[in-house]
Design a protein around this motif. Structure first.
Motif, short mmCIF file in Angstrom:
data_model
loop_
_atom_site.label_atom_id
_atom_site.label_comp_id
_atom_site.label_asym_id
_atom_site.label_seq_id
_atom_site.Cartn_x
_atom_site.Cartn_y
_atom_site.Cartn_z
N GLN A 82 -10.76 4.82 5.14
CA GLN A 82 -10.30 5.47 6.37
C GLN A 82 -11.46 5.74 7.32
OE1 GLN A 82 -6.82 8.40 5.82
NE2 GLN A 82 -7.50 8.03 3.72
N PHE B 94 -9.29 2.21 8.69
CA PHE B 94 -7.96 2.04 8.09
C PHE B 94 -7.21 3.36 8.13
CE2 PHE B 94 -10.23 -1.52 6.39
CZ PHE B 94 -9.30 -2.47 6.00
N ASP B 95 -5.87 3.31 8.20
CA ASP B 95 -5.10 4.52 7.90
C ASP B 95 -4.80 4.48 6.40
OD1 ASP B 95 -2.59 3.07 7.39
OD2 ASP B 95 -2.49 2.82 9.57
N GLU B 96 -4.30 5.60 5.86
CA GLU B 96 -4.13 5.69 4.41
C GLU B 96 -3.16 4.63 3.88
OE1 GLU B 96 -3.55 8.96 0.84
OE2 GLU B 96 -3.32 9.59 2.91
N GLU B 97 -2.07 4.40 4.60
CA GLU B 97 -1.07 3.42 4.15
C GLU B 97 -1.64 2.01 4.09
OE1 GLU B 97 3.44 1.84 5.32
OE2 GLU B 97 2.49 3.47 6.47
N SER B 98 -2.35 1.62 5.13
CA SER B 98 -2.91 0.25 5.14
C SER B 98 -4.05 0.12 4.14
CB SER B 98 -3.38 -0.12 6.55
OG SER B 98 -4.41 0.74 7.00
N ALA B 99 -4.82 1.21 3.95
CA ALA B 99 -5.90 1.18 2.96
C ALA B 99 -5.34 0.98 1.55
CB ALA B 99 -6.71 2.48 3.03
N LYS C 135 -2.46 -0.35 0.76
CA LYS C 135 -1.90 -1.71 0.66
C LYS C 135 -3.00 -2.74 0.46
CE LYS C 135 1.37 -4.75 3.05
NZ LYS C 135 2.21 -4.93 4.26
N ALA C 136 -4.13 -2.55 1.15
CA ALA C 136 -5.25 -3.49 1.04
C ALA C 136 -5.90 -3.44 -0.33
CB ALA C 136 -6.29 -3.18 2.13
#
Length: 225
Positions: free
Chosen positions: A160, A164-169, A171-172
């Motif tokens: 973050q 990144f936001d938490e959701e995309s982090a 997912k990645a």
């Protein structure tokens, strides 16, 4: 309480009882599945009843049967700790995954195989453990479960900071996390290790340390060792 007992009985298609005496009178084996701090208080009430030849179990990872059930030998009953190596997060759904759990049992030798048989017959693997090892065993489980979660949060925080936001982090990182766990389960830790420490890539390790604050550096060094 009575409402929770009725809900549990409906869910498991069994009976609920209005008192401990009713439960004890109609049960050969009693499992105390309260939080750890309530196990001994419940036992103190139970041991006032007639328990001769009954089997009393709890599901604490850290408490031994002797610690949880003081004076059980004087009651003529037999005590066991029966701990599933499994994180129960949902009382209505976690049971669906329980068939894969390893059960670790500690207690009186007389009925130990009888207790183990319950879980063996359900397809679970069972292991016996000594009372003196319970706390260290539970610590090992906590490191594997809770501390891994904390490390992943540390990684998410760093991601973050990179935009990144938490959701995309999450997912990645998911393919790395899930793949790593699968490799460890199949090949062990040594054969699953990758990265700059494993490659002795000193320059990259130095760069990592330089981008971290003091607390993060300490964690990185300890884990790298």
């Amino acid at each position: 309480d009575s409402v929770a007992a009725k809900e549990a009985a409906e869910f498991t298609r069994t009976e609920s009882f209005d008192s401990l005496k009713q439960l004890a009178d109609q049960s050969q084996i009693i499992f105390i599945t309260t939080p750890d701090s309530f196990i001994i208080p419940v036992w103190e009430q139970l041991k006032e009843l007639s328990l001769r030849n009954q089997i009393i179990c709890h599901c604490s990872g850290a408490l031994s049967a002797g610690d949880a059930f003081p004076g059980i030998d004087k009651c003529g009953a037999f005590g066991y700790s029966v701990h599933p190596l499994f994180a129960v997060s949902d009382k209505y759904n976690s049971y669906k995954e329980l068939s894969h759990a390893y059960f670790v049992i500690e207690g009186d030798e007389k009925h130990r195989e009888e207790i183990a048989g319950i879980f063996n017959n359900l397809g679970n693997e069972v292991r016996y453990i000594a009372a003196k090892d319970k706390v260290k065993y539970h610590c090992a489980a906590a490191v594997c479960s809770n501390h891994v979660v904390a490390l992943i949060q540390e990684s998410l925080d760093l991601m973050q900071e990179c935009g990144f936001d938490e959701e995309s982090a999450l997912k990645a990182l998911a393919p790395i996390m899930l793949g790593n766990m699968q490799h460890i389960a199949e090949r062990g830790t040594v054969n699953s290790l990758t990265g700059p420490v494993e490659r002795a890539d000193v320059k990259t390790v130095e760069k990592h340390l330089n981008c971290l604050d003091e607390k993060q550096q300490m964690l990185y060094r300890l884990l790298s060792e």
